[in-house]
Design a protein around this motif. Structure first.
Motif, PDB file in Angstrom:
ATOM      1  N   ASP A  10      -9.556   0.819  10.384  1.00  9.99           N
ATOM      2  CA  ASP A  10     -10.297   0.404  11.266  1.00  9.99           C
ATOM      3  C   ASP A  10     -10.915   1.292  11.793  1.00  9.99           C
ATOM      4  N   GLU A  11     -10.505   2.425  12.039  1.00  7.10           N
ATOM      5  CA  GLU A  11     -11.354   3.605  12.683  1.00  7.10           C
ATOM      6  C   GLU A  11     -12.593   4.071  12.128  1.00  7.10           C
ATOM      7  N   LEU A  12     -12.677   3.677  10.849  1.00 10.54           N
ATOM      8  CA  LEU A  12     -13.950   3.907  10.356  1.00 10.54           C
ATOM      9  C   LEU A  12     -15.213   2.857  10.513  1.00 10.54           C
ATOM     10  N   GLY A  67      -6.735   5.832   2.683  1.00 14.31           N
ATOM     11  CA  GLY A  67      -6.285   5.401   3.827  1.00 14.31           C
ATOM     12  C   GLY A  67      -5.413   4.183   3.523  1.00 14.31           C
ATOM     13  N   GLY A  68      -4.748   3.850   4.598  1.00 16.72           N
ATOM     14  CA  GLY A  68      -3.840   2.396   4.583  1.00 16.72           C
ATOM     15  C   GLY A  68      -2.441   2.463   3.940  1.00 16.72           C
ATOM     16  N   LEU A  69      -2.326   4.003   3.733  1.00 18.41           N
ATOM     17  CA  LEU A  69      -0.778   4.236   3.120  1.00 18.41           C
ATOM     18  C   LEU A  69       0.147   4.728   4.209  1.00 18.41           C
ATOM     19  N   THR A  72       2.975   2.939   9.586  1.00 14.38           N
ATOM     20  CA  THR A  72       2.711   2.233  10.527  1.00 14.38           C
ATOM     21  C   THR A  72       1.606   1.036  10.134  1.00 14.38           C
ATOM     22  N   LYS A  73       1.013   1.192   9.180  1.00 15.37           N
ATOM     23  CA  LYS A  73      -0.087   0.250   8.803  1.00 15.37           C
ATOM     24  C   LYS A  73       0.264  -1.010   7.674  1.00 15.37           C
ATOM     25  N   ASP A  74       1.519  -1.066   7.549  1.00 13.32           N
ATOM     26  CA  ASP A  74       1.811  -2.017   6.743  1.00 13.32           C
ATOM     27  C   ASP A  74       1.508  -1.924   5.228  1.00 13.32           C
TER      28      ASP A  74
HETATM   29 MG    MG Z   1      -5.526   4.467   8.047  1.00 13.79          MG
END
Ligand code: MG
Ligand code: ATP
Length: 415
Positions: A10-12, A67-69, A72-74
């Motif tokens: 999301d931060e991107l 990313g996304g690994l 906390t990010k499910d």
């Molecule tokens: Mg991330």
């Protein structure tokens, strides 16, 4: 050979983080002769990632996600890839052991979130991550390679530099790529390239050179590409030696060495204590020097004497000298060197004084007029610069030039 890069987070998308991962990956893949056909950035949810995977798989042979690994990010990346490849997540004991060991070394224990991180796509070959808990995941499906990497740039590189890039290169070309870097300062790239052109003309076809300029310095990258690793290594070493000998007065080191590290190593080798007296660089020299771990064993510190008052009181610059010559003058920077040595008990010192701009110039001393002195109590060497960058650019150029002068001064007087 085409690749696609999908960065996830999301931060991107909300602008809080600039996506540096894709530009780093693109540069590294280009060096391997791999073209980037598509680039996507997706938020932390499965749908856009699935769409990006779909389009990428239609146009590219290699699809890399970052990313996304994180716990906390499910694990949205793993789930999306598994769905897309009709694979399923399975518990991986090796990952569990690695995470346990890493947490232990940080004095922490395993939580449920960490345990969730141990599930990996069943078909994935895992690539070790020396900097964190999420390994890289290499998957193959219908002739395409899917590589999932963590988002944290340091971790992503820790997977790609030692292993990932080599695996990709090997897979797609069976070729090796070797780089060697020569670090230079104080000389522009045109002069360097003219000086070494006769050597570059003798390069075998497997070798190439790139000039990577930054502030007051140029990094040379020699690249060898081919199937015989030993021959490539021999060529790279031979030409790195020849080139660095040809321009030896500008070379401060090899590999990823920085100029501050080079100066630090010289101070350690010759047991020299260093100090700085900074006017126009405003502490940047101190920042550069202290960015090196272990600087306390050779760096005494800096006197940032911006006002004439401090130049008089802390660096013993006589008021009549300031009145007669002005703060931006050769005589003043020389006295700043002597004053810094007297105040700090250092052996050598660097001093800077100049008009960084955009205001403050005069006919005699236009914006960009900078004096630098380096030396000991007894002898000082000076340089006058006439720069035309913006304020920050002028200050940075001055700091790098001053460090390089100190490097040369030590090599000339202490070696
Ligand atoms: Mg991330
Ligand atoms: P992962 O480590 O896989 O990204 P995560 O998504 O749960 O797991 P985050 O909490 O999002 O982890 O942290 C990732 C960190 O890496 C953040 O500081 C983020 O700003 C940074 N980052 C993520 N993607 C990129 C990118 N493409 N370029 C630069 N920095 C990135």
């Amino acid at each position: 050979m085409n690749a696609a890069i999908i960065t996830i987070g999301d931060e991107l998308l909300n602008g809080q983080t600039i996506d540096t991962n894709s530009s780093w990956l693109a540069q590294e893949l280009n060096l391997l002769g791999i073209n980037i056909a598509l680039k996507f950035s997706c938020g932390d949810s499965q749908e856009p990632v699935r769409d990006a995977l779909q389009l990428s798989s239609e146009r590219a042979d290699l699809i890399i996600t970052t990313g996304g690994l994180g716990p906390t990010k499910d694990d949205i990346t793993k789930k999306s890839i598994c769905d897309f490849l009709s694979d399923e997540l399975r518990f991986d004991q090796g990952t569990y052991d690695n995470i346990l060991a890493l947490l232990k070394s940080r004095g922490r224990g395993m939580t449920e979130l960490h345990k969730n991180q141990c599930y990996m796509p069943g078909s994935a070959k895992l690539i070790a991550n020396s900097q964190g808990t999420a390994p890289g995941m290499w998957m193959e499906h219908e002739g395409k390679i899917y590589l999932a990497l963590p988002g944290v740039p340091r971790e992503m590189k820790a997977i790609m530099k030692p292993l990932g890039l080599g695996m990709i290169a090997n897979r797609f070309s069976g070729e090796y790529i070797i780089h060697s870097f020569i670090q230079t300062a104080g000389c522009g790239e045109t002069i360097i390239s003219e000086a070494i052109q006769p050597i570059v003309d003798r390069f075998p076809a497997s070798l190439s050179i790139a000039y990577l300029p930054s502030i007051a310095s140029v990094k040379l990258r020699i690249t060898a590409k081919g199937k015989d690793f030993d021959i490539l290594q021999t060529w790279v070493k031979k030409f790195t030696d020849e080139i660095s000998f040809e321009i030896k007065e500008h070379v401060y080191g090899f590999g990823e060495l920085t100029l501050s590290e080079a100066v630090g190593q010289l101070c350690l080798r010759y047991k020299i204590k260093l100090a700085t007296a900074e006017s126009c660089t405003g502490g940047l020299l101190a920042q550069l020097i202290t960015s090196i771990s272990g600087a306390s064993s050779y760096y005494q510190g800096s006197i940032v004497a911006y006002s004439n008052e401090l130049k008089m009181n802390l660096l013993r610059v006589p008021d009549d000298l300031l009145a007669l010559q002005g703060a931006v003058s050769e005589a003043v920077v020389k006295q700043m060197v002597r004053g810094a040595i007297a105040a700090t008990n250092a052996d050598v010192a660097i001093a800077t004084s100049g008009i960084a701009g955009p205001t403050g110039g005069s006919i005699d001393k236009p914006v960009g007029t900078i004096w630098i002195a380096v030396g000991t109590r007894e002898t000082q060497e000076t340089v006058k610069l006439q720069l035309n960058k913006d304020r920050i650019g002028n200050v940075q150029y001055t700091a790098v030039t001053a460090l390089n002068m100190m490097r040369k001064f030590i090599e000339k007087n202490f070696a």
